[in-house]
Scaffold this motif. Structure first.
Motif, PDB file in Angstrom:
ATOM      1  N   LYS A  53       0.803  -1.226   0.000  1.00  0.00           N
ATOM      2  CA  LYS A  53       0.000   0.000   0.000  1.00  0.00           C
ATOM      3  C   LYS A  53       0.830   1.268   0.000  1.00  0.00           C
ATOM      4  CE  LYS A  53      -3.366   1.124   2.664  1.00  0.00           C
ATOM      5  NZ  LYS A  53      -4.750   1.428   2.339  1.00  0.00           N
ATOM      6  N   ARG A  55       1.982   2.307   2.833  1.00  0.00           N
ATOM      7  CA  ARG A  55       1.336   2.906   4.011  1.00  0.00           C
ATOM      8  C   ARG A  55       2.374   3.278   5.058  1.00  0.00           C
ATOM      9  NH1 ARG A  55      -4.114   2.001   6.214  1.00  0.00           N
ATOM     10  NH2 ARG A  55      -4.183   1.926   8.480  1.00  0.00           N
ATOM     11  N   SER A 140      -7.882  -0.756   4.057  1.00  0.00           N
ATOM     12  CA  SER A 140      -8.524  -0.639   2.750  1.00  0.00           C
ATOM     13  C   SER A 140      -7.482  -0.948   1.668  1.00  0.00           C
ATOM     14  CB  SER A 140      -9.103   0.764   2.587  1.00  0.00           C
ATOM     15  OG  SER A 140      -8.141   1.746   2.909  1.00  0.00           O
ATOM     16  N   ASN A 142      -6.417   0.122  -1.130  1.00  0.00           N
ATOM     17  CA  ASN A 142      -6.006   1.148  -2.089  1.00  0.00           C
ATOM     18  C   ASN A 142      -4.540   1.479  -1.852  1.00  0.00           C
ATOM     19  OD1 ASN A 142      -7.504   2.201   0.406  1.00  0.00           O
ATOM     20  ND2 ASN A 142      -6.106   3.868  -0.092  1.00  0.00           N
ATOM     21  N   SER A 148     -10.692   4.830  -1.394  1.00  0.00           N
ATOM     22  CA  SER A 148     -10.776   3.398  -1.091  1.00  0.00           C
ATOM     23  C   SER A 148     -11.500   2.668  -2.219  1.00  0.00           C
ATOM     24  CB  SER A 148     -11.517   3.195   0.225  1.00  0.00           C
ATOM     25  OG  SER A 148     -10.799   3.804   1.273  1.00  0.00           O
ATOM     26  N   GLU A 177     -15.755   3.706   4.794  1.00  0.00           N
ATOM     27  CA  GLU A 177     -15.184   2.821   5.797  1.00  0.00           C
ATOM     28  C   GLU A 177     -15.991   2.824   7.097  1.00  0.00           C
ATOM     29  OE1 GLU A 177     -13.780   5.319   4.326  1.00  0.00           O
ATOM     30  OE2 GLU A 177     -12.020   4.639   3.213  1.00  0.00           O
TER      31      GLU A 177
HETATM   32 MG    MG Z   1      -7.853   3.388   4.319  1.00  0.00          MG
END
Ligand code: MG
Ligand code: TXA
Length: 328
Positions: A53, A55, A140, A142, A148, A177
């Motif tokens: 991700k 992230r 999520s 994405n 998302s 979400e």
């Molecule tokens: Mg998210």
């Protein structure tokens, strides 16, 4: 790595569970948005979720379980409030933050002593989690910062080549979400608004606190300080039909290709214009929001999104819309 999209029949659920048990990652449907799942008890698997991700490491993941009985393995619920709220709202779009147990590695919770837990209301997701036999950590699905995904195709668009399998469970019914509610302290605090609103929760608990403070690095939901849900082009908000038309015409004069994310009640004024009909109710608009953003950015370079009233479910829609438009 080649990425396959397969519908969630038993043999595919079995295949996905095998990938999870081997420490891999799988795209999974839920009723809110698609998730990128990994074995929550496997540090290496969890690390690859963050990598896929892009992230930030300090933004913790939600652990997904298939029934209330699995809660005690991963979290403390001394007061019983979590089991009580889950008995009412789950399976469903409610995530509860609780004191964590040792089974959950620090990488899932970004070093916090709490863990976020949710039971998704999606048949395929529940069957999948059960088959895996472990809690499934899933953000999520994405790329970090993007809207998302609400279809398997959206997941593919962002993450193809980074995972072997996306289980297709159809279009997500809720579209934004889950509500994140911290029940680890004295008063439950909504860290992220969602379709289960403060009003819904107040039918069952005495107090609910809304988190609306300025978002600093010490934000209770670490993810809240990052830009979210952003399309690849400019986006502005409009509070009225008049404002929409004036923004649209200005954009045209400036050589842009505008598009309106329009409330159904306004569309009869937009016959000659480029628009996406978002629906009448807050629930319809929530369901359509992310897919509309992904569609709009492909055919336009300037999104004008019509706002909804900022209360009840509308509060949660506006939370996403403001962030997508980069409104502080
Ligand atoms: Mg998210
Ligand atoms: O509907 C959903 O919740 C979806 C589906 C896939 O279940 N998942 C999702 O995950 O939205 P994600 O990672 O995109 O968002 C999780 C949010 C983040 O804002 C994160 O900071 C917060 O939950 N969170 C996770 N663990 C937390 C914790 N221990 N304390 C406070 N906030 C936490």
């Amino acid at each position: 790595m080649e990425t396959f999209i397969k519908t969630g029949e038993p043999s595919v659920i079995e295949e996905g569970a095998k990938i999870i048990k081997a420490g891999g990652i799988v795209g999974i449907p839920t009723e809110t948005v698609y998730g990128l799942g990994a074995d929550a008890t496997n540090e290496k698997a969890v690390a690859s979720v963050f990598t896929a991700k892009g992230r930030p490491q300090d933004n913790p993941l939600i652990c997904h379980i298939s029934s209330i009985d699995e809660l005690d393995k991963i979290a403390y619920d001394d007061t019983g409030i979590a089991k009580y709220l889950f008995s009412i709202f789950s399976p469903g779009p409610l995530t509860l933050v609780l004191k964590k147990k040792d089974l959950v590695p620090d990488s899932v919770t970004a070093g916090l002593d709490t863990v976020a837990v949710r039971i998704p209301n999606h048949k395929t997701a529940l069957e999948f989690i059960k088959k895996c036999g472990v809690p499934i950590a899933a953000p999520s699905a994405n790329t970090s910062g993007r809207p998302s995904p609400t279809t398997a195709q959206d997941v593919y668009e962002d993450l193809q080549g980074k995972l072997p399998l996306i289980i297709d469970g159809g279009e997500c019914g809720v579209g934004i979400e889950s509500t994140v509610l911290d029940v680890s302290g004295e008063i439950p605090v909504i860290l992220r608004p969602g379709m289960i609103t403060a009003e819904d929760l107040l039918q069952h608990v005495d107090n609910v606190q809304l988190f609306r403070g300025r978002v600093l690095s010490a934000a209770p939901a670490p993810g809240m300080k990052y830009r979210h849900y952003a399309p690849n082009c400019d986006m502005v908000l409009s509070d009225s039909k008049e404002q929409t038309l004036s923004l649209y015409n200005n954009a045209l004069e400036n050589g842009k290709k505008p598009i309106i994310l329009a409330r159904s009640k306004n569309v009869d004024g937009y016959a000659e214009k480029n628009y996406i009909d978002m629906g009448f109710t807050d629930e319809e608009i929530a369901k359509n929001l992310y897919s509309a953003l992904r569609k709009a950015e492909k055919i336009s370079d300037y999104i004008i999104s019509e706002t909804v009233d900022d209360n009840g479910a509308g509060y949660s829609v506006m939370n996403r819309m403001r962030k997508a438009a980069g409104v502080k």
